[in-house]
Scaffold this active site. Sequence first.
Site, PDB file in Angstrom:
ATOM      1  N   TYR A  15      -2.821  -6.360  -8.560  1.00  0.00           N
ATOM      2  CA  TYR A  15      -3.056  -5.627  -7.303  1.00  0.00           C
ATOM      3  C   TYR A  15      -2.374  -6.276  -6.100  1.00  0.00           C
ATOM      4  O   TYR A  15      -2.322  -5.689  -5.026  1.00  0.00           O
ATOM      5  CB  TYR A  15      -4.555  -5.547  -7.006  1.00  0.00           C
ATOM      6  CG  TYR A  15      -5.337  -4.780  -8.034  1.00  0.00           C
ATOM      7  CD1 TYR A  15      -5.202  -3.399  -8.144  1.00  0.00           C
ATOM      8  CD2 TYR A  15      -6.213  -5.429  -8.897  1.00  0.00           C
ATOM      9  CE1 TYR A  15      -5.914  -2.682  -9.094  1.00  0.00           C
ATOM     10  CE2 TYR A  15      -6.930  -4.721  -9.854  1.00  0.00           C
ATOM     11  CZ  TYR A  15      -6.779  -3.354  -9.942  1.00  0.00           C
ATOM     12  OH  TYR A  15      -7.477  -2.652 -10.875  1.00  0.00           O
ATOM     13  N   HIS A  20      -2.973  -0.755  -1.310  1.00  0.00           N
ATOM     14  CA  HIS A  20      -4.413  -0.894  -1.082  1.00  0.00           C
ATOM     15  C   HIS A  20      -4.767  -2.311  -0.607  1.00  0.00           C
ATOM     16  O   HIS A  20      -5.831  -2.521  -0.049  1.00  0.00           O
ATOM     17  CB  HIS A  20      -5.142  -0.587  -2.382  1.00  0.00           C
ATOM     18  CG  HIS A  20      -6.383   0.230  -2.246  1.00  0.00           C
ATOM     19  ND1 HIS A  20      -6.663   1.043  -1.169  1.00  0.00           N
ATOM     20  CD2 HIS A  20      -7.438   0.377  -3.087  1.00  0.00           C
ATOM     21  CE1 HIS A  20      -7.827   1.649  -1.360  1.00  0.00           C
ATOM     22  NE2 HIS A  20      -8.320   1.248  -2.509  1.00  0.00           N
ATOM     23  N   ASN A  66     -14.252  -1.316  -4.016  1.00  0.00           N
ATOM     24  CA  ASN A  66     -15.374  -0.379  -3.931  1.00  0.00           C
ATOM     25  C   ASN A  66     -16.718  -1.046  -3.669  1.00  0.00           C
ATOM     26  O   ASN A  66     -17.696  -0.361  -3.392  1.00  0.00           O
ATOM     27  CB  ASN A  66     -15.441   0.480  -5.197  1.00  0.00           C
ATOM     28  CG  ASN A  66     -14.222   1.362  -5.340  1.00  0.00           C
ATOM     29  OD1 ASN A  66     -13.363   1.417  -4.452  1.00  0.00           O
ATOM     30  ND2 ASN A  66     -14.132   2.054  -6.446  1.00  0.00           N
ATOM     31  N   ASN A 112     -13.321   4.262  -0.328  1.00  0.00           N
ATOM     32  CA  ASN A 112     -14.505   3.730  -1.007  1.00  0.00           C
ATOM     33  C   ASN A 112     -14.932   2.357  -0.498  1.00  0.00           C
ATOM     34  O   ASN A 112     -16.113   2.040  -0.485  1.00  0.00           O
ATOM     35  CB  ASN A 112     -14.285   3.691  -2.517  1.00  0.00           C
ATOM     36  CG  ASN A 112     -14.235   5.089  -3.102  1.00  0.00           C
ATOM     37  OD1 ASN A 112     -14.903   5.993  -2.624  1.00  0.00           O
ATOM     38  ND2 ASN A 112     -13.426   5.266  -4.131  1.00  0.00           N
TER      39      ASN A 112
END
Length: 186
Positions: A15, A20, A66, A112
């Site tokens: 990631y 994000h 999240n 989220n």
Amino acid sequence: MKYLIVGLGNIGPEYELTRHNVGFLTLDRLADKHGISWKSGRLAFITDFKFKGRTFHLIKPTTFMNLSGKAVNYWMKELNISKENILVVVDDVALPFGKLRMRGKGSAAGHNGLKNIEELTGGQDYPRLKFGIGDDFPKGRQVEYVLGRWTQQEIDELPIFMDKAIEMIISFGTIGINMTMSQFNE
């Protein structure tokens, strides 16, 4: 005065350079500029620095996006920092790439990470710095886009926008949210 600056993102090498994770990337750059390093803390990587008599506590939640609210709620209480002194740095598909917008409160707009922070801190009334990542994706492909890697052109331009975001973070802690918004929001 103490401030809690929260960079949102997901942990793990897969990631690291995704859209994000722009909150993580921005706080990493801020930490580098102040010559401070991250340590592993409860629910987050943590570090801090002092500037003009203020303490900036930086966290990168290790809970995954999240569940970011767990880390925010914990560190807010642990450090005894009120909600108006929290600033969440978050990616936003509704803004063009590189556009930065600070807000004192607002809806999660389908994000989220923000939704979880709202649930666990009791509402939408916390400051956030939205970092535009653009919306260059086909209908139904938002998840792949936000979890996708930056283009080479975006990577080349990213430091300019991250440096502006860092200016806004410091301004938030020194001259306050209203003056920062009037000075920086486009």
